[in-house]
Scaffold this active site. Structure first.
Site, PDB file in Angstrom:
ATOM      1  N   ASP A   9      -9.382  42.101 -19.167  1.00  0.00           N
ATOM      2  CA  ASP A   9      -9.702  40.695 -18.877  1.00  0.00           C
ATOM      3  C   ASP A   9      -8.475  39.866 -19.269  1.00  0.00           C
ATOM      4  OD1 ASP A   9      -9.776  40.503 -21.625  1.00  0.00           O
ATOM      5  OD2 ASP A   9     -11.784  39.619 -21.731  1.00  0.00           O
ATOM      6  N   CYS A  66      -9.690  44.420 -23.597  1.00  0.00           N
ATOM      7  CA  CYS A  66     -10.147  43.019 -23.657  1.00  0.00           C
ATOM      8  C   CYS A  66      -9.794  42.513 -25.050  1.00  0.00           C
ATOM      9  CB  CYS A  66     -11.615  42.866 -23.273  1.00  0.00           C
ATOM     10  SG  CYS A  66     -12.837  43.570 -24.395  1.00  0.00           S
ATOM     11  N   THR A  68     -11.548  42.496 -27.861  1.00  0.00           N
ATOM     12  CA  THR A  68     -11.958  43.464 -28.889  1.00  0.00           C
ATOM     13  C   THR A  68     -12.067  44.885 -28.353  1.00  0.00           C
ATOM     14  OG1 THR A  68     -14.245  43.064 -28.301  1.00  0.00           O
ATOM     15  CG2 THR A  68     -13.336  41.733 -30.121  1.00  0.00           C
ATOM     16  N   HIS A  99     -14.249  66.066 -28.730  1.00  0.00           N
ATOM     17  CA  HIS A  99     -15.677  66.330 -28.956  1.00  0.00           C
ATOM     18  C   HIS A  99     -16.586  65.668 -27.920  1.00  0.00           C
ATOM     19  CE1 HIS A  99     -15.471  67.581 -33.497  1.00  0.00           C
ATOM     20  NE2 HIS A  99     -14.558  68.183 -32.752  1.00  0.00           N
ATOM     21  N   HIS A 134     -19.634  71.447 -28.101  1.00  0.00           N
ATOM     22  CA  HIS A 134     -19.589  70.032 -27.722  1.00  0.00           C
ATOM     23  C   HIS A 134     -20.070  69.829 -26.288  1.00  0.00           C
ATOM     24  CE1 HIS A 134     -17.495  69.497 -31.439  1.00  0.00           C
ATOM     25  NE2 HIS A 134     -16.553  70.337 -31.067  1.00  0.00           N
TER      26      HIS A 134
END
Ligand code: RB5
Length: 148
Positions: A9, A66, A68, A99, A134
């Site tokens: 963004d 973005c 965060t 994993h 996994h």
């Protein structure tokens, strides 16, 4: 060399340009799904666009930025087949590949600096899914997603 889908963004825009340059220097082809300016926009559009590009199989991996890393990764994770992770340090980035078979890496331009972002990206791109025990766990997520 590998082709990567990348998006951001407005908050991640400047860092995205730097990461694209960095990755080009390493021989990666980066396809930029926007945004294409620092004007305020909606992170969800870009998270979903990159999510679709990866889920379609056209790209094996994507990178999202973005403020965060949170909103844009939540958005990408709404696309079936996407396992997007927000990482602020390299260990989680590597483990998410080994994993969890993450297929999109997200981080926040307001959380990590450019040098740390490069280390996170490097670690994530270098790591491979380990499969084995996994694989069954990731399959449980995929089964739920496909049958809900
Ligand atoms: C934009 O201000 C900000 O909300 C966005 O970049 C992101 O951090 C959302 O999760």
């Amino acid at each position: 060399m590998e082709k990567l889908a990348i998006g951001s963004d407005h908050a991640g825009y400047e860092m995205k340009l730097k990461i694209i340059e960095y990755l080009k220097g390493k021989g990666y082809e980066c396809v930029d799904f926007g945004t294409h300016s620092a004007d305020s926009c909606n992170y969800a559009e870009y998270g979903i666009a990159v999510g679709k590009a990866v889920a379609s199989g056209e790209f094996r991996k994507g990178i999202l930025i973005c403020g965060t890393g949170v909103g844009i990764s939540i958005s990408a994770n709404k696309v079936n087949g996407i396992r997007a992770v927000v990482c602020s340090e390299p260990l989680s980035a590597r483990m998410s590949r080994e994993h969890n078979d993450s297929n999109i890496l997200a981080f926040g331009s307001r959380i990590v600096g450019i040098e740390l972002a490069k280390m996170i990206v490097d670690e994530w791109l270098a790591a491979e899914f380990q499969g084995g025990r996994h694989a069954a766990r990731v399959a449980t997520i995929t089964d739920y997603e496909q049958n809900r």
